[in-house]
Structures are given as structure tokens and as C-alpha cells.
Enzyme design. Structure first.
Site, short mmCIF file in Angstrom:
data_model
loop_
_atom_site.label_atom_id
_atom_site.label_comp_id
_atom_site.label_asym_id
_atom_site.label_seq_id
_atom_site.Cartn_x
_atom_site.Cartn_y
_atom_site.Cartn_z
N LYS A 67 0.85 -1.20 0.00
CA LYS A 67 0.00 0.00 0.00
C LYS A 67 0.87 1.24 0.00
CE LYS A 67 -4.04 1.91 0.21
NZ LYS A 67 -3.60 2.71 -0.97
N LYS A 91 4.50 2.64 8.56
CA LYS A 91 3.34 3.50 8.79
C LYS A 91 2.05 2.68 8.92
CE LYS A 91 3.31 7.05 6.10
NZ LYS A 91 3.09 7.96 4.95
N LYS A 103 5.38 1.88 -2.79
CA LYS A 103 5.32 3.26 -3.30
C LYS A 103 5.62 3.25 -4.78
CE LYS A 103 4.88 7.40 -1.35
NZ LYS A 103 4.22 7.62 -0.06
N THR A 181 -5.17 13.02 5.70
CA THR A 181 -3.78 13.13 6.16
C THR A 181 -3.68 14.25 7.20
OG1 THR A 181 -3.05 12.38 4.00
CG2 THR A 181 -1.38 13.39 5.40
N ASN A 212 -2.12 19.34 -0.72
CA ASN A 212 -3.28 18.76 -0.04
C ASN A 212 -3.11 18.73 1.48
OD1 ASN A 212 -4.45 16.15 1.27
ND2 ASN A 212 -5.89 16.71 -0.32
N SER A 340 -7.48 5.55 3.40
CA SER A 340 -7.33 4.73 2.19
C SER A 340 -7.78 3.30 2.46
CB SER A 340 -5.87 4.70 1.73
OG SER A 340 -5.60 5.75 0.85
N1 GLU Z 1 0.78 8.93 -0.06
C1 GLU Z 1 0.21 8.80 1.25
C2 GLU Z 1 1.28 8.43 2.25
O1 GLU Z 1 2.44 8.66 2.03
C3 GLU Z 1 -1.01 7.89 1.27
C4 GLU Z 1 -0.76 6.48 0.87
C5 GLU Z 1 -2.03 5.66 0.73
O2 GLU Z 1 -3.10 6.18 0.99
O3 GLU Z 1 -1.91 4.49 0.33
O4 GLU Z 1 0.99 7.96 3.32
#
Ligand code: GLU
Length: 404
Positions: A67, A91, A103, A181, A212, A340
């Protein structure tokens, strides 16, 4: 300055020095499971061909599908995407959601793309990585410079809504994902506030980045009566010690595509802004912004990392000595990936949760995550970053041992 992945490895090492773990577990977490690279070719509107480097790094999936977002930025490279993928593993574990870490990225300046070129790039990305992603395999999302319109295109090209999160509501997105976030960051801050040495409200807040996460955090703090005394975007920073009018700043930014020149505020450089005295400093842009070089001049009382990796380990040491707590990215910005996960869960079960339900669940997850990290920090007499890594390591170890 160490490269970003080395910085991640030293964050991990420092947590392991407090709570050692088996070598096999550590070795696996030090290395991504898979590195997938493609060159994407698209046709520009003028008929010319242009190609871009594109990445998906799948770091770890013990806890669930890989994810993490897809970033569009001219500085995207393998080292950066590897680092961000690894941080996602930690995370999702801190947030307590059944997801792993991954990622993606494309080395592109999105400002140079028309909307049709951008759509072609998203379709090309989906087709290049089609065999490697999927609702139970790897679920991308927005990141720096990507948003719901990009996710809608990827879901459409792939043919299943649950392949990505962060979609628009009409395409299967969840209410509350766009603000998650920043909202999650605020809930984490509230949960930890009594342990931070801050005076009464209103707080003074400095925000680096007006995308954002940063802009939404400004809205939340402003609506609660706090003073946003400075913000920046890629063009520079603005400052007004009496507090900026955030709704007016949004209108100004839309009209001028930049925060600089906002009436009643003085322009200053991004680096000078980071050194302003304030209660809360919110890095909400890119990694490695607070380093061993500028950390001695930071005058904030607390730093909350809405960006991924904005504070290096060299800076962590200096801030620790100077009594400036850092609420680390893998806790502070985990609200985004948490909602998410809620979106993915709703898609998989064909459910639609209300704004209230999403908000309550987000608050519960953030409170639980912040409390777990604070408890470990006190138990081991360590900082919040090491504590967050220890919480994640404990949970990853638990999941790994169940799989054996
Ligand atoms: N890009 C965001 C992060 O760095 C969200 C990642 C997601 O929702 O999968 O946490």
C-alpha cells in the site's frame, strides 16, 4: 547528507538499538521485496513521443497488500521511492491497518503536462504495472502531485475500483479521504498535546507546503482559532505574525498559482520560514528539509511531520538535545493511508460509510496509534520516532511469526 534510504536504515537501526529484533526479521525489513522499473512512453498533444522513468517498489506485505501512493515529481528516483515504500510498511503497522508498504513514482514535472497528456501517462503507468498491482496484491494511492483524478483514471484503465484508493466519491472514493492526512495529523497532535510543552491556545503554526496535506492542515488549525503565521509553496514563503487569513489565501493561491505576494504578508525564503519561532512547525512538502545544517536554528516548540521523511537523523539528534519533540511521519501522517484502507474496505464490501463514521474511525485509529507510541516512548525513555519504529517492529514481528 546521507541518501534517503540510508536515512531510513539509520532510523531503523536506532530503534533496534533500543529493542533488538532477530537478524532474519531485520534483514528482510532492510530490503524491499521487489523493485519494478519501467520506461513509459506517451504521445504529447503535438504528436511527439516523450518517455519517463516509472517505479513501483513493493517493500513488505506481511500485514496485507502492498500500500502506498504514486508520486509525480521531477526529482523522483529509485532511492526516493525505495525509502517512501519502506516508510509505508512501518506507517501501516503503526496505524494498525492490515496493509503492507509500497510506493510508486514517475520522474516528471506535472506542470509540463496537459490534462490529456497526464491521462495518457496514468493509463501507460497502469498498463506497465498491471501484472504487479491489484486489490489484494498492491493498492496505489495519491502522493505528492497526484490526486483523485489520477486515481480515477488508473481504476478505470485497470477495471476495478479497489485497485487504488483516493478516488473521487463518484468513482468509489471514500468521504473524508481528501482531508484525512491533515485531519489524522491533527488528531495525533491532540492525543499527544498534554505530553508536549505548549502554552494555552491559540497556537502559532508554520506550515511548509500548501498542497493537499499542508493546506488542509491550515484550514483545520485556522478554523479552531489558531494562528497560521507562515506558509510556503514551491515558489517561496509568506509571513504575518498576526496570523494569515487562510480562506483568503486559498483564493489568492488559486488566482496567482503561488502564495507569494499575498496582501498584508511579507515574502521570505523557505529556509528562513523554517527558522521562525512558533509553537508548531509542520513540514508538509518533501523529504530532508530539516537537516544537521539548519536544525540548530529551529525555534519551533514541536515539529509534526505531515511530509514523509522531512527531518534527517542528524537533525533528530540536535532537536532532541534542544528539547524539540518531533512527531514522526509514520505516526503523524498515517491518517491518509488509514482512510485509504477504509476506502478499500468499503469497495471490497460494496459499502458507503458516512462522513461521521469515517471521522470517528479515523479518530479512534489515530488515538490508538498515538497512545501506543507515547507508551513505548515513556517505557523505553526514548523519542517518538524510535518509539513509533518499535511499535511497528513489534507488530510486524507478530504478523511474521503467525505466518510461519
Ligand atoms: N501517499 C500517502 C502516504 O504517504 C497515502 C498512501 C495511501 O493512501 O496508500 O501515506
Amino acid at each position: 547528507m546521507p541518501n534517503a534510504y540510508q536515512n531510513f536504515l539509520s532510523q531503523l537501526d536506532r530503534a533496534l538499538a533500543v529493542v533488538p529484533k532477530p537478524v532474519a526479521l531485520v534483514t528482510t525489513l532492510q530490503t524491499p521485496n521487489r523493485i519494478i522499473e519501467h520506461t513509459l512512453g506517451i504521445q504529447k498533444d503535438n504528436g511527439a513521443e516523450q518517455s519517463f522513468s516509472a517505479y513501483r517498489i513493493q517493500h513488505n506485505n506481511w500485514r496485507g497488500p502492498y500500500k502506498g501512493g504514486i508520486r509525480f515529481h521531477p526529482q523522483v528516483d529509485l532511492d526516493e521511492v525505495k525509502t517512501l515504500a519502506a516508510l509505508m510498511t512501518f506507517k501501516t503497522a503503526v496505524a494498525g491497518i492490515p496493509m503492507g508498504g509500497g510506493k510508486g513514482g514517475v520522474t516528471v514535472d506535472p506542470k509540463t503536462l496537459s490534462s490529456t497528456e497526464r491521462e495518457r501517462l496514468n493509463r501507460a503507468w497502469t498498463n506497465a504495472f498491471r501484472a504487479d498491482i491489484g486489490p489484494t496484491v498492491d493498492v496505489p494511492a495519491p502522493d505528492v502531485n497526484t490526486g483523485s483524478a489520477d486515481m480515477d483514471v488508473i481504476a478505470n484503465e485497470f477495471g476495478h475500483p479497489a485497485v487504488v484508493t483516493g478516488k473521487s466519491i463518484t468513482h468509489g472514493g471514500s468521504v473524508g479521504r481528501d482531508t484525512a492526512t491533515a485531519q489524522g495529523g491533527w488528531y495525533v497532535f491532540e492525543a499527544l498535546r498534554s505530553h508536549l510543552n505548549l502554552g494555552p491556545d491559540p497556537l502559532t503554526v508554520v506550515i511548509q507546503g500548501f498542497g493537499n496535506a499542508g493546506a488542509t492542515f491550515a484550514n483545520i488549525a485556522h478554523a479552531l482559532g489558531h494562528k497560521i503565521i507562515a506558509v510556503s509553496d514551491s515558489s517561496g514563503a509568506i509571513h504575518n505574525s498576526a496570523g494569515l487569513d487562510i480562506p483568503a489565501l486559498h483564493l489568492y493561491k488559486t488566482a496567482h498559482r503561488s502564495v507569494q505576494g499575498f496582501p498584508g504578508a511579507e515574502n521570505l525564503t523557505n529556509s528562513a520560514m523554517l527558522e521562525l519561532p512558533c509553537d508548531l512547525l509542520i513540514p508538509a512538502a518533501l523529504e530532508s528539509q530539516i537537516t544537521g545544517e539548519n536544525a540548530p536554528r529551529i525555534k519551533a516548540k514541536v515539529i509534526l511531520e505531515l511530509a514523509n521523511g522531512p527531518v534527517t537523523t542528524a537533525a533528530d539528534d540536535i532537536l532532541f538535545v534542544n528539547n524539540i519533540p518531533v512527531i514522526p511521519d509514520i505516526l503523524a501522517n498515517s491518517g491518509g493511508v488509514t482512510v485509504s484502507y477504509f476506502e478499500w474496505d468499503q469497495n471490497m464490501k460494496s459499502e458507503h460509510w458516512s462522513a461521521l463514521e469515517v471521522d470517528q474511525k479515523l479518530r479512534d485509529h489515530m488515538n490508538a496509534a498515538a497512545t501506543a507510541v507515547q507508551t513505548i516512548a515513556v517505557q523505553h525513555g526514548t523519542d517518538l520516532r524510535r518509539a513509533a519504529f518499535i511499535v511497528a517492529l513489534n507488530r510486524l514481528q507478530e504478523t511474521e511469526s503467525k505466518q510461519k
